[in-house]
Design a protein around this motif. Structure first.
Motif, PDB file in Angstrom:
ATOM      1  N   PRO A 163       0.941  -1.225  -0.130  1.00 61.51           N
ATOM      2  CA  PRO A 163      -0.008   0.073   0.110  1.00 61.51           C
ATOM      3  C   PRO A 163       0.960   1.001  -0.092  1.00 61.51           C
ATOM      4  O   PRO A 163       1.824   1.557   0.864  1.00 61.51           O
ATOM      5  N   PRO A 164       0.486   2.244  -0.879  1.00 66.08           N
ATOM      6  CA  PRO A 164       1.439   3.276  -0.751  1.00 66.08           C
ATOM      7  C   PRO A 164       1.101   4.531   0.146  1.00 66.08           C
ATOM      8  O   PRO A 164       0.103   4.346   0.721  1.00 66.08           O
ATOM      9  N   ARG A 165       1.835   5.315   0.528  1.00 62.65           N
ATOM     10  CA  ARG A 165       1.723   6.229   1.640  1.00 62.65           C
ATOM     11  C   ARG A 165       0.567   7.091   1.092  1.00 62.65           C
ATOM     12  O   ARG A 165       0.275   7.338  -0.161  1.00 62.65           O
ATOM     13  N   ARG A 166      -0.152   7.648   1.973  1.00 57.62           N
ATOM     14  CA  ARG A 166      -1.072   8.720   1.861  1.00 57.62           C
ATOM     15  C   ARG A 166      -0.911   9.984   0.691  1.00 57.62           C
ATOM     16  O   ARG A 166      -1.513  10.126   0.135  1.00 57.62           O
ATOM     17  N   ASP A 167       0.291  10.308   1.052  1.00 58.91           N
ATOM     18  CA  ASP A 167       0.850  11.413   0.249  1.00 58.91           C
ATOM     19  C   ASP A 167       1.484  10.932  -1.241  1.00 58.91           C
ATOM     20  O   ASP A 167       2.012  11.700  -1.872  1.00 58.91           O
ATOM     21  N   ALA A 168       1.109   9.836  -1.528  1.00 59.73           N
ATOM     22  CA  ALA A 168       1.980   9.145  -2.789  1.00 59.73           C
ATOM     23  C   ALA A 168       1.613   9.637  -3.964  1.00 59.73           C
ATOM     24  O   ALA A 168       0.186  10.128  -3.875  1.00 59.73           O
ATOM     25  N   VAL A 169       2.434  10.127  -4.849  1.00 64.77           N
ATOM     26  CA  VAL A 169       1.864  10.553  -6.192  1.00 64.77           C
ATOM     27  C   VAL A 169       2.673   9.470  -7.293  1.00 64.77           C
ATOM     28  O   VAL A 169       3.650   9.150  -7.188  1.00 64.77           O
ATOM     29  N   VAL A 170       2.063   9.785  -8.399  1.00 67.80           N
ATOM     30  CA  VAL A 170       2.348   8.724  -9.472  1.00 67.80           C
ATOM     31  C   VAL A 170       3.844   9.405 -10.090  1.00 67.80           C
ATOM     32  O   VAL A 170       3.961  10.434 -10.028  1.00 67.80           O
ATOM     33  N   SER A 171       4.749   8.325 -10.133  1.00 74.69           N
ATOM     34  CA  SER A 171       6.066   8.737 -10.864  1.00 74.69           C
ATOM     35  C   SER A 171       6.250   8.375 -12.159  1.00 74.69           C
ATOM     36  O   SER A 171       5.200   7.839 -12.680  1.00 74.69           O
ATOM     37  N   SER A 172       7.195   8.621 -12.614  1.00 76.11           N
ATOM     38  CA  SER A 172       7.540   8.424 -14.027  1.00 76.11           C
ATOM     39  C   SER A 172       8.703   7.224 -14.130  1.00 76.11           C
ATOM     40  O   SER A 172       9.432   7.488 -15.238  1.00 76.11           O
ATOM     41  N   GLY A 173       8.786   6.293 -13.486  1.00 75.70           N
ATOM     42  CA  GLY A 173       9.840   5.563 -13.415  1.00 75.70           C
ATOM     43  C   GLY A 173       9.350   3.939 -13.383  1.00 75.70           C
ATOM     44  O   GLY A 173       8.287   3.387 -13.040  1.00 75.70           O
ATOM     45  N   SER A 174       9.851   3.280 -14.368  1.00 75.91           N
ATOM     46  CA  SER A 174       9.348   1.868 -14.715  1.00 75.91           C
ATOM     47  C   SER A 174       9.575   0.977 -13.315  1.00 75.91           C
ATOM     48  O   SER A 174       8.606   0.118 -12.983  1.00 75.91           O
ATOM     49  N   VAL A 175      10.530   1.145 -12.396  1.00 79.34           N
ATOM     50  CA  VAL A 175      10.877   0.471 -11.395  1.00 79.34           C
ATOM     51  C   VAL A 175       9.570   0.523 -10.514  1.00 79.34           C
ATOM     52  O   VAL A 175       9.085  -0.431  -9.671  1.00 79.34           O
ATOM     53  N   LEU A 176       8.769   1.664 -10.457  1.00 81.63           N
ATOM     54  CA  LEU A 176       7.731   1.978  -9.633  1.00 81.63           C
ATOM     55  C   LEU A 176       6.162   1.893 -10.339  1.00 81.63           C
ATOM     56  O   LEU A 176       5.227   2.369  -9.900  1.00 81.63           O
ATOM     57  N   SER A 177       6.255   0.992 -11.301  1.00 77.99           N
ATOM     58  CA  SER A 177       4.981   0.853 -12.144  1.00 77.99           C
ATOM     59  C   SER A 177       3.997   0.094 -11.306  1.00 77.99           C
ATOM     60  O   SER A 177       2.896   0.516 -11.457  1.00 77.99           O
ATOM     61  N   ASP A 178       4.342  -1.114 -10.480  1.00 75.45           N
ATOM     62  CA  ASP A 178       3.428  -1.598  -9.814  1.00 75.45           C
ATOM     63  C   ASP A 178       2.613  -0.539  -8.689  1.00 75.45           C
ATOM     64  O   ASP A 178       1.458  -0.459  -8.626  1.00 75.45           O
ATOM     65  N   ARG A 179       3.451   0.171  -8.209  1.00 73.41           N
ATOM     66  CA  ARG A 179       3.056   1.373  -7.206  1.00 73.41           C
ATOM     67  C   ARG A 179       2.300   2.376  -7.787  1.00 73.41           C
ATOM     68  O   ARG A 179       1.079   2.543  -7.314  1.00 73.41           O
ATOM     69  N   ASP A 180       2.510   2.765  -8.956  1.00 70.19           N
ATOM     70  CA  ASP A 180       1.847   3.824  -9.720  1.00 70.19           C
ATOM     71  C   ASP A 180       0.386   3.283 -10.077  1.00 70.19           C
ATOM     72  O   ASP A 180      -0.453   3.882  -9.807  1.00 70.19           O
ATOM     73  N   ALA A 181       0.217   1.843 -10.524  1.00 73.03           N
ATOM     74  CA  ALA A 181      -0.815   1.334 -10.655  1.00 73.03           C
ATOM     75  C   ALA A 181      -1.861   1.265  -9.397  1.00 73.03           C
ATOM     76  O   ALA A 181      -3.307   1.405  -9.473  1.00 73.03           O
ATOM     77  N   HIS A 182      -1.344   1.151  -8.128  1.00 72.57           N
ATOM     78  CA  HIS A 182      -1.840   1.068  -6.947  1.00 72.57           C
ATOM     79  C   HIS A 182      -2.515   2.375  -6.695  1.00 72.57           C
ATOM     80  O   HIS A 182      -3.650   2.501  -6.134  1.00 72.57           O
ATOM     81  N   ILE A 183      -1.729   3.554  -6.813  1.00 69.29           N
ATOM     82  CA  ILE A 183      -1.990   4.816  -6.434  1.00 69.29           C
ATOM     83  C   ILE A 183      -3.274   5.188  -7.303  1.00 69.29           C
ATOM     84  O   ILE A 183      -4.237   5.760  -7.092  1.00 69.29           O
ATOM     85  N   GLU A 184      -3.132   4.754  -8.736  1.00 68.59           N
ATOM     86  CA  GLU A 184      -4.349   5.241  -9.844  1.00 68.59           C
ATOM     87  C   GLU A 184      -5.604   4.381  -9.371  1.00 68.59           C
ATOM     88  O   GLU A 184      -6.636   5.036  -9.438  1.00 68.59           O
ATOM     89  N   ARG A 185      -5.506   3.289  -8.823  1.00 71.48           N
ATOM     90  CA  ARG A 185      -6.736   2.517  -8.413  1.00 71.48           C
ATOM     91  C   ARG A 185      -7.384   3.067  -7.150  1.00 71.48           C
ATOM     92  O   ARG A 185      -8.555   3.288  -7.101  1.00 71.48           O
ATOM     93  N   ILE A 186      -6.541   3.470  -6.335  1.00 76.42           N
ATOM     94  CA  ILE A 186      -7.021   4.254  -5.097  1.00 76.42           C
ATOM     95  C   ILE A 186      -7.699   5.546  -5.443  1.00 76.42           C
ATOM     96  O   ILE A 186      -8.591   5.857  -4.858  1.00 76.42           O
ATOM     97  N   GLY A 187      -6.726   6.387  -6.151  1.00 78.02           N
ATOM     98  CA  GLY A 187      -7.054   7.736  -6.276  1.00 78.02           C
ATOM     99  C   GLY A 187      -8.456   8.064  -6.636  1.00 78.02           C
ATOM    100  O   GLY A 187      -9.450   8.727  -6.382  1.00 78.02           O
TER     101      GLY A 187
END
Length: 91
Positions: free
Chosen positions: A67-91
């Motif tokens: 689970p990403p932190r409450r203040d997490a924002v989508v990044s532009s790195g492929s390493v964080l693609s799983d994290r970004d997908a979670h942020i977008e789903r939650i958003g």
């Protein structure tokens, strides 16, 4: 502090012993290196929402469920693609 990697069935795959001052997320890359078999998925709590954790998981070919932190924002790195997908789903 004792850090433990568990398998899908709950068996211990690897352990790492560190000073109490070492954060779980900091210990995780070394712990993952000790896992002898393929790592398919890394599931962890929000305390592991750090770049070095995602990098270590990607190095082992694992997807991440953290689970990403409450203040997490989508990044532009492929390493964080799983994290970004979670942020977008939650958003």
């Amino acid at each position: 502090m004792l850090h433990v990697a568990l398998g899908e069935e709950g068996g211990i795959l690897a352990v790492e012993l560190t000073d109490a001052s070492v954060a779980d997320a900091t210990a995780l890359p070394g712990l993952l290196e000790k896992v002898p078999n393929r790592v398919k998925r890394l599931t962890a709590d929000g305390g592991y929402d750090r770049r070095e954790v995602y990098e270590a998981a990607r190095k082992r070919g694992a997807t991440t469920v953290i689970p990403p932190r409450r203040d997490a924002v989508v990044s532009s790195g492929s390493v964080l693609s799983d994290r970004d997908a979670h942020i977008e789903r939650i958003g």
